[in-house]
Design an enzyme around this catalytic site. Structure first.
Site, PDB file in Angstrom:
ATOM      1  N   GLN A   1      27.680  33.270   9.258  1.00  0.00           N
ATOM      2  CA  GLN A   1      28.880  32.537   9.672  1.00  0.00           C
ATOM      3  C   GLN A   1      28.784  32.326  11.177  1.00  0.00           C
ATOM      4  O   GLN A   1      28.915  33.271  11.959  1.00  0.00           O
ATOM      5  CB  GLN A   1      30.128  33.322   9.274  1.00  0.00           C
TER       6      GLN A   1
ATOM      7  N   ALA B   1      41.015  31.472   5.881  1.00  0.00           N
ATOM      8  CA  ALA B   1      39.575  31.484   5.601  1.00  0.00           C
ATOM      9  C   ALA B   1      38.808  30.598   6.582  1.00  0.00           C
ATOM     10  O   ALA B   1      39.404  29.907   7.416  1.00  0.00           O
ATOM     11  CB  ALA B   1      39.335  31.030   4.170  1.00  0.00           C
ATOM     12  N   HIS B   2      37.503  30.604   6.454  1.00  0.00           N
ATOM     13  CA  HIS B   2      36.671  29.866   7.406  1.00  0.00           C
ATOM     14  C   HIS B   2      36.933  28.360   7.366  1.00  0.00           C
ATOM     15  O   HIS B   2      37.152  27.784   6.328  1.00  0.00           O
ATOM     16  CB  HIS B   2      35.180  30.159   7.245  1.00  0.00           C
ATOM     17  N   ASN B   3      36.935  27.799   8.580  1.00  0.00           N
ATOM     18  CA  ASN B   3      37.053  26.358   8.766  1.00  0.00           C
ATOM     19  C   ASN B   3      38.406  25.770   8.423  1.00  0.00           C
ATOM     20  O   ASN B   3      38.579  24.560   8.374  1.00  0.00           O
ATOM     21  CB  ASN B   3      35.935  25.619   8.001  1.00  0.00           C
TER      22      ASN B   3
END
Lengths: 349, 349, 349
Positions: C197, C238-240
């Site tokens: 990540q 969460a990511h993004n």
């Protein structure tokens, strides 16, 4: 120390066919943000326009999407997996800087491998064993007799409580709490009596556990997370749960006590699983589903109320409270209609 | 220091009748894993086969299940409760090792009882009072003017923020956060203005609070957790909530601001309770239920979408969005059928 | 240091009209608990009896509620907002006590402004920059190359991991975890392969993030929390994900990867939002709703199963599993009834 890569060396190492100039690659990036030196990947043919615009040095993609492509690229059977592995090579994980920070508190009765990294403020209690290459970042707590496996990575604020075992190469993200007491109480007529929680948590090799996820110790037996499992953030795993190998669960999942989840399951975010159940290997539970009974047969399971504009929801939800009455009304209609049909048929005869 | 026990001394101390040889007991275990020295218990007559196989030194069970049993055993009215108490005797809780670890930071203006244990990395701010026998494990944070009651046990990474009060014998599991600001914001036309959170959190005696559970301080008045309450992991208690004495809630519950939950309630995992409600003493809310209005009368309440195989769910959930229309169609059918019945009756006459 | 206030000086500073004696005010309180020196506010005309009983020195309220009132009071267009701002003046926020605590571990390669407060046990890694007036309370962890903005307040146990950026005046409550790895895994036939990540978390100015809330770093691009956003406790981002400016979300919300939430949205507690969606500016999602598709148009959206007495729920939930069959039965009835009506009409002719 660092190795230099080109598309030919990457393809050779990871299994793919390279085409075009053998360009140098030093990082991975998205199609949109890629610049010189970047390897990007095409997830889906509908992003071909973005690929055309991309400044990436090279792109990984499927054979079917590579037809006529002249820019440097790598054809891989599974571009996503190739990209993941290339990213691992190009952005290598943290390596332990062996040694104990002077502000750490390590018991004389603990065994810490010389190659393990013990960060500032870390506490390691008596009897604990920290294997080679493990990394314990700032303020991690490791209780009595805990075992931390080779190459494990514990981020700041992680707690691993007494007697628990963490496998090799496990990653515990910040504030993951392993081995807190399970929720065990016996009603004593006018108050709850605490049931001592005497089991452990056993975490297999290559498991990854997210931030603020809690895995409780067992009551008498152990709580077990199987090898290679992936748990996202803010998940609750209650006492005596067993999670099978390579099962993945997204964030905000809760699993009540003594439930056994099979191997290679996928549990969607915010799914809630009741206690004392079993879930078959390979089962997929979609996000937000409440699993209240055993799933004997793998498959895809759902159960979430569909979202609506609030006014529509108000009407439908209100009727839902009377659904059983509606079914009775339909039954009544069916009976009456049949009676009428018979009567009408008789009349005709 | 440690006391030795036999089934006769356990039965005498905890109230039960012992039978067979007066065997020595040094730990508790499950029927399956029990070995010599172990006390096990029979939760349910259907586990009698496991009991027959068990190597336990003795078993606790109900009179009805003990007929004809010749192995050493204890008959108790509530075997589960007897077992909990026996486990407490055989596996005694941690006892404070009085003293302040050299790496702790304790304000000169704090009062720490000499018998309290202040672990490595702990921070105690000015005005805080730590009572006799309290245990603060590694890296705990205790804010200004906080009171920690006698014999309380705070696990690593716990935070208790300024002015909060923690009762006697309270257990706070790792990363429980007591007294963070409540979520108070006033809309100022183009941004949120923070509303200072000026109340405290008051936690009664004998409460237990799980890992990563957050109990916010009140806005103006206090947030209150009544004596003997049990909160599992990853629970959110918003500002000005009151939780009654001996109420138990399983993991992942959320309670919005100013809600008052009665005494001796049981709240299932992942239940979500809206703000400004009241819930009657002794109410049971099943897991996954969203409580959006006051519960005046104790009872059992549910509300969760039933899980299904995904294909079935797709069909049913789609129809649910039109449930109100379906009700209207049924009403229409009822009217038309009545008209037909009348017409048909008239024809017959 | 501290300033003294009266209702005239408060009204002048914050915009309101004062009436009655110009009494001194030194704190805010609720109507019920207010004593001398307290400013209280009337949220709703139905609390007028409480106001009549209140010992508050003065009350803030709307013009419509102030008719005939003789006690000291302030009339404000938005009494709640006035009260929030008065509370900020009367109960000023913590001010940094510049300096690094001797037990902190600050890298020589980090830049810490002299006016920043670095508490006990804090760890600041190489390349990090801590701006003027920032406060890092006990045991905070700041990773490599992190930027902490001017006047930011990080409560104990907060983690900000490598390369993330925290804006000015941001408040991170205890154990908020910023920049842990997103949940990125590629299936490799018999195990999951970790996807490194590589993105960051970027948090805008004036954001507030609750206790035990986790905001994951992006996979390739960044995760972004817009200026002035408000996130309560135990939220997963969460990511993004992108959260728009001034959006507020209550506790226990989960947002899956790559979803973009607009500006000025309000997301109710325990709402769960799937990945790769977009939510329009100004959208309101009520508590407990699962958002599984893009919301193009702002409005109010709901989706939660209504709570019922358990016996009723059992019946209705059982029928819900057959809702589609019920719809087919109603269709069948409609057809048959039409046939009967036609037949009956024909007979009459």
């Amino acid at each position: 120390m660092s190795q230099s890569w080109t598309i030919s060396t990457l393809a050779e190492r990871l299994g793919g066919a390279w085409h075009g100039d053998d360009v140098a690659i030093d990082h991975v990036a998205s199609l949109e943000s890629a610049a010189s030196g970047a390897l990007a990947f095409l997830a889906n043919p509908r992003f071909k326009p973005q690929m055309a615009q991309s400044a990436a040095a090279a792109v990984v993609l499927k054979a079917a999407d590579a037809e006529g492509l002249t820019r440097p690229h790598i054809v891989a059977k599974d571009p996503h997996l190739f990209f993941a592995r290339a990213a691992q090579l190009l952005h290598p994980a943290r390596v332990a800087q062996g040694g104990v920070h002077p502000s750490a508190t390590v018991s004389d009765a603990a065994q810490v491998d010389a190659s393990a990294q013990i960060g500032p403020g870390v506490v390691v209690e008596a009897g604990a064993r920290i294997a080679a290459g493990a990394i314990l970042l700032a303020n991690v707590y490791v209780g009595r007799d805990v075992i931390i496996g080779e190459g494990a990575l514990l981020y700041p604020q992680v707690c691993v409580l007494d007697h628990c075992e963490i496998g090799a190469r496990v990653i515990l993200h910040p504030a993951a709490i392993i081995g807190a007491d399970g929720f065990g109480n016996a009603w004593a007529g006018d108050h709850w009596e605490k049931i001592p929680q005497l089991g452990r948590v056993i975490i297999g090799d290559d498991v990854e556990i997210g931030a603020c996820t809690t895995v409780d110790r067992g009551a008498l037996e152990d709580t077990v997370i199987g090898q290679g499992a992936r748990l996202d953030n803010l998940i609750q795993v209650a006492h005596n749960v067993e999670v099978g190998a390579h099962t993945a669960m997204a964030a905000c999942v809760g699993i009540a006590g003594s439930t056994k989840i099979g191997a290679r399951c996928q549990i969607g975010g915010a799914a809630m699983i009741s206690g004392h159940l079993e879930i078959a290997d390979g089962t997929v539970v979609l996000g937000g589903t409440l699993v209240a009974k055993t799933i004997h047969q793998s498959g895809v399971y759902s159960g979430s109320y569909p979202m609506q504009e609030h006014g529509d929801w108000l009407k439908n939800a209100a009727q839902l409270r009377h659904l059983n009455e509606l079914v009775q009304r339909v039954k009544q209609l069916e009976k009456q209609l049949t009676a009428l049909q018979v009567a009408s048929g008789e009349e005709k005869q």
